[in-house]
Design a protein around this motif. Structure first.
Motif, PDB file in Angstrom:
ATOM      1  N   LEU A  19       0.796  -1.216   0.000  1.00  0.00           N
ATOM      2  CA  LEU A  19       0.000   0.000   0.000  1.00  0.00           C
ATOM      3  C   LEU A  19       0.831   1.269   0.000  1.00  0.00           C
ATOM      4  O   LEU A  19       0.394   2.314  -0.469  1.00  0.00           O
ATOM      5  CB  LEU A  19      -0.947  -0.005   1.211  1.00  0.00           C
ATOM      6  N   ILE A  20       2.061   1.175   0.560  1.00  0.00           N
ATOM      7  CA  ILE A  20       2.875   2.389   0.707  1.00  0.00           C
ATOM      8  C   ILE A  20       3.681   2.673  -0.548  1.00  0.00           C
ATOM      9  O   ILE A  20       3.917   3.811  -0.917  1.00  0.00           O
ATOM     10  CB  ILE A  20       3.805   2.266   1.932  1.00  0.00           C
ATOM     11  N   ILE A  21       4.122   1.610  -1.238  1.00  0.00           N
ATOM     12  CA  ILE A  21       4.975   1.797  -2.416  1.00  0.00           C
ATOM     13  C   ILE A  21       4.233   2.626  -3.457  1.00  0.00           C
ATOM     14  O   ILE A  21       3.106   2.321  -3.807  1.00  0.00           O
ATOM     15  CB  ILE A  21       5.354   0.440  -3.028  1.00  0.00           C
ATOM     16  N   PRO A  22       4.806   3.690  -3.972  1.00  0.00           N
ATOM     17  CA  PRO A  22       4.137   4.513  -4.980  1.00  0.00           C
ATOM     18  C   PRO A  22       3.896   3.710  -6.234  1.00  0.00           C
ATOM     19  O   PRO A  22       4.473   2.646  -6.446  1.00  0.00           O
ATOM     20  CB  PRO A  22       5.150   5.650  -5.231  1.00  0.00           C
ATOM     21  N   ALA A  23       3.060   4.243  -7.081  1.00  0.00           N
ATOM     22  CA  ALA A  23       2.782   3.567  -8.347  1.00  0.00           C
ATOM     23  C   ALA A  23       4.096   3.348  -9.078  1.00  0.00           C
ATOM     24  O   ALA A  23       4.931   4.237  -9.166  1.00  0.00           O
ATOM     25  CB  ALA A  23       1.846   4.434  -9.192  1.00  0.00           C
ATOM     26  N   VAL A  24       4.272   2.148  -9.590  1.00  0.00           N
ATOM     27  CA  VAL A  24       5.541   1.809 -10.214  1.00  0.00           C
ATOM     28  C   VAL A  24       5.721   2.579 -11.513  1.00  0.00           C
ATOM     29  O   VAL A  24       4.761   2.894 -12.210  1.00  0.00           O
ATOM     30  CB  VAL A  24       5.612   0.293 -10.502  1.00  0.00           C
ATOM     31  N   LEU A  25       6.974   2.879 -11.806  1.00  0.00           N
ATOM     32  CA  LEU A  25       7.309   3.633 -13.007  1.00  0.00           C
ATOM     33  C   LEU A  25       7.220   2.737 -14.225  1.00  0.00           C
ATOM     34  O   LEU A  25       7.811   1.669 -14.261  1.00  0.00           O
ATOM     35  CB  LEU A  25       8.737   4.188 -12.884  1.00  0.00           C
ATOM     36  N   ASN A 219      -2.204  -5.635 -14.075  1.00  0.00           N
ATOM     37  CA  ASN A 219      -0.898  -5.628 -14.746  1.00  0.00           C
ATOM     38  C   ASN A 219      -0.092  -4.405 -14.346  1.00  0.00           C
ATOM     39  O   ASN A 219      -0.640  -3.306 -14.215  1.00  0.00           O
ATOM     40  CB  ASN A 219      -1.075  -5.609 -16.275  1.00  0.00           C
ATOM     41  N   SER A 220       1.204  -4.586 -14.149  1.00  0.00           N
ATOM     42  CA  SER A 220       2.077  -3.442 -13.900  1.00  0.00           C
ATOM     43  C   SER A 220       3.473  -3.752 -14.409  1.00  0.00           C
ATOM     44  O   SER A 220       3.817  -4.905 -14.686  1.00  0.00           O
ATOM     45  CB  SER A 220       2.123  -3.090 -12.406  1.00  0.00           C
ATOM     46  N   GLN A 221       4.273  -2.716 -14.537  1.00  0.00           N
ATOM     47  CA  GLN A 221       5.639  -2.866 -15.045  1.00  0.00           C
ATOM     48  C   GLN A 221       6.567  -1.955 -14.247  1.00  0.00           C
ATOM     49  O   GLN A 221       6.193  -0.847 -13.859  1.00  0.00           O
ATOM     50  CB  GLN A 221       5.693  -2.486 -16.526  1.00  0.00           C
ATOM     51  N   LYS A 222       7.749  -2.449 -13.989  1.00  0.00           N
ATOM     52  CA  LYS A 222       8.764  -1.661 -13.280  1.00  0.00           C
ATOM     53  C   LYS A 222      10.094  -1.863 -13.983  1.00  0.00           C
ATOM     54  O   LYS A 222      10.414  -2.968 -14.412  1.00  0.00           O
ATOM     55  CB  LYS A 222       8.859  -2.102 -11.820  1.00  0.00           C
ATOM     56  N   VAL A 223      10.864  -0.789 -14.081  1.00  0.00           N
ATOM     57  CA  VAL A 223      12.156  -0.840 -14.767  1.00  0.00           C
ATOM     58  C   VAL A 223      13.252  -0.373 -13.822  1.00  0.00           C
ATOM     59  O   VAL A 223      13.102   0.622 -13.115  1.00  0.00           O
ATOM     60  CB  VAL A 223      12.144   0.048 -16.036  1.00  0.00           C
ATOM     61  N   GLU A 275      10.673  -4.364  -4.369  1.00  0.00           N
ATOM     62  CA  GLU A 275       9.491  -3.538  -4.140  1.00  0.00           C
ATOM     63  C   GLU A 275       8.489  -3.685  -5.289  1.00  0.00           C
ATOM     64  O   GLU A 275       8.059  -2.718  -5.926  1.00  0.00           O
ATOM     65  CB  GLU A 275       9.882  -2.068  -3.948  1.00  0.00           C
ATOM     66  N   LEU A 276       8.080  -4.927  -5.504  1.00  0.00           N
ATOM     67  CA  LEU A 276       7.129  -5.239  -6.570  1.00  0.00           C
ATOM     68  C   LEU A 276       5.709  -5.312  -6.026  1.00  0.00           C
ATOM     69  O   LEU A 276       5.494  -5.571  -4.845  1.00  0.00           O
ATOM     70  CB  LEU A 276       7.495  -6.582  -7.220  1.00  0.00           C
ATOM     71  N   ARG A 277       4.751  -5.140  -6.897  1.00  0.00           N
ATOM     72  CA  ARG A 277       3.348  -5.213  -6.489  1.00  0.00           C
ATOM     73  C   ARG A 277       2.905  -6.638  -6.164  1.00  0.00           C
ATOM     74  O   ARG A 277       1.960  -6.836  -5.410  1.00  0.00           O
ATOM     75  CB  ARG A 277       2.447  -4.655  -7.598  1.00  0.00           C
ATOM     76  N   SER A 278       3.565  -7.608  -6.743  1.00  0.00           N
ATOM     77  CA  SER A 278       3.125  -8.990  -6.590  1.00  0.00           C
ATOM     78  C   SER A 278       4.316  -9.924  -6.723  1.00  0.00           C
ATOM     79  O   SER A 278       5.361  -9.556  -7.269  1.00  0.00           O
ATOM     80  CB  SER A 278       2.082  -9.305  -7.674  1.00  0.00           C
ATOM     81  N   SER A 279       4.152 -11.147  -6.224  1.00  0.00           N
ATOM     82  CA  SER A 279       5.209 -12.153  -6.402  1.00  0.00           C
ATOM     83  C   SER A 279       4.949 -13.021  -7.628  1.00  0.00           C
ATOM     84  O   SER A 279       5.609 -14.038  -7.835  1.00  0.00           O
ATOM     85  CB  SER A 279       5.343 -13.035  -5.150  1.00  0.00           C
ATOM     86  N   ASP A 280       3.987 -12.625  -8.460  1.00  0.00           N
ATOM     87  CA  ASP A 280       3.816 -13.245  -9.774  1.00  0.00           C
ATOM     88  C   ASP A 280       4.491 -12.312 -10.767  1.00  0.00           C
ATOM     89  O   ASP A 280       3.913 -11.326 -11.219  1.00  0.00           O
ATOM     90  CB  ASP A 280       2.333 -13.408 -10.116  1.00  0.00           C
ATOM     91  N   PHE A 281       5.763 -12.592 -11.060  1.00  0.00           N
ATOM     92  CA  PHE A 281       6.541 -11.681 -11.878  1.00  0.00           C
ATOM     93  C   PHE A 281       7.331 -12.419 -12.961  1.00  0.00           C
ATOM     94  O   PHE A 281       7.513 -13.632 -12.919  1.00  0.00           O
ATOM     95  CB  PHE A 281       7.520 -10.883 -11.007  1.00  0.00           C
ATOM     96  N   GLY A 287      19.105  -3.854 -22.876  1.00  0.00           N
ATOM     97  CA  GLY A 287      20.216  -2.928 -22.731  1.00  0.00           C
ATOM     98  C   GLY A 287      20.766  -3.016 -21.320  1.00  0.00           C
ATOM     99  O   GLY A 287      21.075  -4.099 -20.817  1.00  0.00           O
ATOM    100  N   ASP A 288      20.860  -1.887 -20.664  1.00  0.00           N
ATOM    101  CA  ASP A 288      21.388  -1.839 -19.299  1.00  0.00           C
ATOM    102  C   ASP A 288      20.280  -1.880 -18.248  1.00  0.00           C
ATOM    103  O   ASP A 288      20.522  -1.582 -17.073  1.00  0.00           O
ATOM    104  CB  ASP A 288      22.221  -0.561 -19.103  1.00  0.00           C
ATOM    105  N   ASN A 289      19.071  -2.220 -18.659  1.00  0.00           N
ATOM    106  CA  ASN A 289      17.936  -2.239 -17.745  1.00  0.00           C
ATOM    107  C   ASN A 289      17.286  -3.618 -17.650  1.00  0.00           C
ATOM    108  O   ASN A 289      17.414  -4.444 -18.562  1.00  0.00           O
ATOM    109  CB  ASN A 289      16.877  -1.220 -18.186  1.00  0.00           C
ATOM    110  N   ILE A 290      16.575  -3.827 -16.549  1.00  0.00           N
ATOM    111  CA  ILE A 290      15.743  -5.005 -16.381  1.00  0.00           C
ATOM    112  C   ILE A 290      14.298  -4.520 -16.355  1.00  0.00           C
ATOM    113  O   ILE A 290      13.936  -3.651 -15.553  1.00  0.00           O
ATOM    114  CB  ILE A 290      16.026  -5.747 -15.050  1.00  0.00           C
TER     115      ILE A 290
END
Length: 345
Positions: A19-25, A219-223, A275-281, A287-290
């Motif tokens: 609940l505290i983690i801001p919306a993922v980028l 659905n969400s995505q984080k980089v 700091e993911l929204r879920s453990s289904d990932f 490149g240099d990102n995940i």
């Protein structure tokens, strides 16, 4: 939010994260970028009837001492007003009436369980519960008026009606109040309690929750950079085509364990560290990102709030909703339990 006592601290941390983690980028990565690595996987394989209604009544005259975190004060609130404040803070008011009733029932179950057991873990002296996700989020009438503005009247009435429709009722298993855990959005399933925390509870079993797929939080995505990913998890990705390998999945279809060249981390650990929204990932290196994608929002144990709303949209009542998400429970009158609380005052 409700926790299971043997592992209350772990539960609080995990619930707080959701609940505290801001919306993922979300960063747009087109398919033109070459994906040099991804999360692999290699696993070792191993009709609802309507419940009889409990007559609605008025909740007993019990006061709840709520620690207001922002002002470090204790606010004494009548039980029914407390429940209205919890439902107002924990579930969107535009959800269906039956979903709000299910939320009211879980909220009452939690506080009754806490009161009869004199549980004051995690609260300052003189209080019985906080107004945060460590217990249940709460907003008083003044805060409701402030946040709802011109919509205050109809929103207030809708929540009060939901609380009163379930007045005097709690969820029990073998005659005792349950730990009525809930979360925002599932990945299509809920989790067994022991797959998230220590402790196996017969009413907290993995069940299907297909309604979650229509949630805006499904659905969400984080980089993040490769360096940050490696640092947070304490792993070295190297240059291979596979970034870790899933070697176990939970009953709720989430990631159970990932093997990083001999270092094994649980899905829960990875969710917390990244700091993911879920453990289904799942993830890919670009490149240099995940780029990490997740399904669902929350720990996954107990009642899915968006799932409850989906069931309500299909015409299910609150009794059917709670009995889907909490297996083998009964809806019980709590009056005699609360009588013991008032008798001790």
């Amino acid at each position: 939010m409700i926790k299971i006592k043997p592992f209350v601290v772990a539960a609080a941390v995990l619930i707080a994260l959701t609940l505290i983690i801001p919306a993922v980028l979300v960063l747009p990565f087109s398919d033109e970028h070459h994906a040099s690595g991804k999360l692999g996987e290699e696993l070792t394989k191993t009709p609802v009837k309507e419940a009889k209604a409990v007559p609605a009544s008025t909740d007993p005259a019990v006061d709840v001492a709520v620690f207001r975190t922002a002002k470090s004060t204790i606010e004494s609130v009548q039980l029914e007003d407390y429940l209205v404040g919890v439902v107002a803070a924990e579930m969107p008011v535009d959800f269906k009436d039956e979903a709000l009733k299910a939320q009211a029932l879980t909220a009452r179950t939690y506080i009754v369980n806490r009161l009869i057991n004199k549980d004051t873990l995690g609260v300052p002296k003189g209080a019985q519960v906080t107004d945060t996700v460590i217990h249940q989020v709460y907003m008083n009438d003044a805060e409701q008026r402030r946040d709802w503005g011109a919509n205050y009247e109809w929103k207030k009435k809708k929540i009060v009606d939901a609380v009163r429709a379930t007045a005097g009722q709690i969820l029990t298993y073998d005659g005792k109040p349950i730990d009525a855990l809930f979360f925002s959005t599932g990945n299509g399933y809920t989790e067994n309690s022991e797959d998230v925390w220590e402790g196996k509870f017969p009413y907290l079993r993995s069940v299907s929750s297909p309604w979650d797929k229509k949630s805006p939080k499904y659905n969400s995505q984080k980089v993040m950079s490769v360096h940050e990913f490696e640092t947070r998890l304490g792993v070295n990705l190297g240059s291979g085509s596979t970034i870790g390998k899933i070697v176990d999945r939970t009953a709720g279809k989430r990631v159970g364990k990932v093997d990083f060249n001999g270092k094994v981390l649980s899905g829960i650990e990875i969710r917390e560290k990244l700091e993911l929204r879920s453990s289904d990932f799942a993830w890919k290196r670009k490149g240099d990102n995940i780029v990490i994608t997740t399904k669902g929002f929350g720990h996954g144990v107990g009642m899915s709030q968006y799932g409850a709303n989906g069931m309500a949209k299909e015409g299910k009542n609150y009794q059917e909703i709670v009995k889907h998400y909490y297996k083998g429970v009964e809806i019980t009158a709590a009056d005699h339990m609360l009588d013991t609380v008032t008798a001790k005052k």
